[in-house]
Motif scaffolding. Structure first.
Motif, PDB file in Angstrom:
ATOM      1  N   GLY A  55      12.948 -48.264  11.424  1.00  0.00           N
ATOM      2  CA  GLY A  55      14.103 -49.036  10.992  1.00  0.00           C
ATOM      3  C   GLY A  55      14.338 -48.924   9.497  1.00  0.00           C
ATOM      4  N   VAL A  78      22.958 -51.994  20.455  1.00  0.00           N
ATOM      5  CA  VAL A  78      22.325 -50.939  21.260  1.00  0.00           C
ATOM      6  C   VAL A  78      21.003 -51.447  21.838  1.00  0.00           C
ATOM      7  CG1 VAL A  78      21.176 -48.674  21.100  1.00  0.00           C
ATOM      8  CG2 VAL A  78      23.449 -49.014  20.101  1.00  0.00           C
ATOM      9  N   HIS A  79      20.228 -52.142  21.018  1.00  0.00           N
ATOM     10  CA  HIS A  79      18.957 -52.699  21.512  1.00  0.00           C
ATOM     11  C   HIS A  79      19.214 -53.746  22.594  1.00  0.00           C
ATOM     12  CE1 HIS A  79      14.781 -53.912  21.482  1.00  0.00           C
ATOM     13  NE2 HIS A  79      15.212 -55.153  21.465  1.00  0.00           N
ATOM     14  N   ALA A 106      25.389 -52.476  14.941  1.00  0.00           N
ATOM     15  CA  ALA A 106      25.416 -51.510  16.042  1.00  0.00           C
ATOM     16  C   ALA A 106      24.026 -51.325  16.624  1.00  0.00           C
ATOM     17  CB  ALA A 106      25.983 -50.175  15.565  1.00  0.00           C
ATOM     18  N   ASP A 107      23.025 -51.264  15.762  1.00  0.00           N
ATOM     19  CA  ASP A 107      21.638 -51.124  16.204  1.00  0.00           C
ATOM     20  C   ASP A 107      21.213 -52.338  17.037  1.00  0.00           C
ATOM     21  OD1 ASP A 107      19.264 -49.560  16.295  1.00  0.00           O
ATOM     22  OD2 ASP A 107      18.370 -50.794  14.709  1.00  0.00           O
ATOM     23  N   TYR A 129      15.763 -45.454   8.763  1.00  0.00           N
ATOM     24  CA  TYR A 129      17.183 -45.427   9.140  1.00  0.00           C
ATOM     25  C   TYR A 129      18.030 -46.157   8.097  1.00  0.00           C
ATOM     26  CZ  TYR A 129      16.896 -43.453  13.860  1.00  0.00           C
ATOM     27  OH  TYR A 129      16.738 -42.618  14.934  1.00  0.00           O
ATOM     28  N   VAL A 168      16.014 -52.445   9.211  1.00  0.00           N
ATOM     29  CA  VAL A 168      17.115 -51.544   8.861  1.00  0.00           C
ATOM     30  C   VAL A 168      17.764 -52.023   7.561  1.00  0.00           C
ATOM     31  CG1 VAL A 168      19.402 -50.721   9.560  1.00  0.00           C
ATOM     32  CG2 VAL A 168      17.533 -50.800  11.227  1.00  0.00           C
ATOM     33  N   SER A 184      20.237 -51.933  25.715  1.00  0.00           N
ATOM     34  CA  SER A 184      19.199 -51.093  26.332  1.00  0.00           C
ATOM     35  C   SER A 184      18.143 -51.918  27.058  1.00  0.00           C
ATOM     36  CB  SER A 184      18.554 -50.179  25.295  1.00  0.00           C
ATOM     37  OG  SER A 184      17.794 -50.926  24.375  1.00  0.00           O
ATOM     38  N   LYS A 187      14.968 -55.994  14.147  1.00  0.00           N
ATOM     39  CA  LYS A 187      15.715 -54.921  13.511  1.00  0.00           C
ATOM     40  C   LYS A 187      16.080 -55.204  12.053  1.00  0.00           C
ATOM     41  CE  LYS A 187      15.947 -52.291  17.148  1.00  0.00           C
ATOM     42  NZ  LYS A 187      15.554 -50.894  17.134  1.00  0.00           N
ATOM     43  N   ASP A 218       7.899 -51.789  10.662  1.00  0.00           N
ATOM     44  CA  ASP A 218       8.875 -50.984  11.391  1.00  0.00           C
ATOM     45  C   ASP A 218       9.413 -49.859  10.527  1.00  0.00           C
ATOM     46  OD1 ASP A 218      10.676 -49.950  13.264  1.00  0.00           O
ATOM     47  OD2 ASP A 218      12.202 -51.448  12.793  1.00  0.00           O
ATOM     48  N   TYR A 230      26.029 -50.652  10.576  1.00  0.00           N
ATOM     49  CA  TYR A 230      25.008 -49.872  11.291  1.00  0.00           C
ATOM     50  C   TYR A 230      23.977 -50.807  11.908  1.00  0.00           C
ATOM     51  CZ  TYR A 230      21.216 -46.858  12.514  1.00  0.00           C
ATOM     52  OH  TYR A 230      20.230 -46.232  13.216  1.00  0.00           O
ATOM     53  N   TRP A 231      23.551 -51.821  11.150  1.00  0.00           N
ATOM     54  CA  TRP A 231      22.565 -52.782  11.640  1.00  0.00           C
ATOM     55  C   TRP A 231      23.108 -53.512  12.868  1.00  0.00           C
ATOM     56  CZ3 TRP A 231      22.757 -58.352  10.973  1.00  0.00           C
ATOM     57  CH2 TRP A 231      21.592 -59.003  11.375  1.00  0.00           C
TER      58      TRP A 231
END
Length: 168
Positions: A21, A64-65, A60-61, A24, A92, A68, A89, A18, A57-58
């Protein structure tokens, strides 16, 4: 092993890990380190602060995933979606580790927060260049175009260094 086959092997490994990730994570940790290192001369605070920002951040990621996939019809509960996202993820977090590790190793050697931070940012720039180069080669770009793309990717890290320098 021939150089181009080593490049192909490295590109395939990065693609499987990935790369988005990881990139990021590297950029987030570099930006966090540049900012945190401006506000303290305590090495531990810089490393922990950078790690905390990366972890936020992780998270939040992950969220979001998890959100979504609802729009794709995923009917699993939030916890199951978050657990599933965590597995996908983790890259990240892995992407931020080299920046933090370079910072800690450099600090142990030189005992200077600023030097350690700039060194870690330099390591991040090199990793971005390598990722850009390997991605271009994996896509079949010729050597020269891959080098240009690699240095283009490294410019993201250079922007972080410039921002740190301007804010300092």
């Amino acid at each position: 092993m021939h150089s181009s086959s080593r490049t192909s092997t490295a590109a395939r490994r990065l693609a499987a890990a990935d790369p988005a990730g990881m990139i990021y994570g590297a950029i987030v940790s570099a930006a966090a380190m540049a900012t945190v290192s401006l506000h303290t001369d305590q090495a531990q605070r810089v490393a922990i602060g950078t790690g905390v920002v990366l972890a936020i951040y992780w998270l939040a990621d992950l969220y979001v995933h998890a959100l979504s996939v609802r729009f794709d019809g995923d009917s699993r509960g939030l916890v199951r979606r978050l657990v599933h996202a965590a597995g996908h993820k983790a890259s990240v977090l892995k992407g931020g580790v080299p920046t933090i590790a370079a910072y800690l190793v450099t600090y142990v050697l030189v005992r200077d927060v600023s030097v350690a931070a700039y060194t870690a940012l330099g390591v991040t720039i090199v990793l971005l260049i390598i990722a850009g180069y390997l991605g271009a080669r994996q896509a079949g770009s010729p050597e020269r175009a891959a080098v240009v793309e690699g240095f283009g990717a490294g410019l993201l890290g250079v922007l972080v260094v410039v921002a740190k320098s301007l804010l300092h």
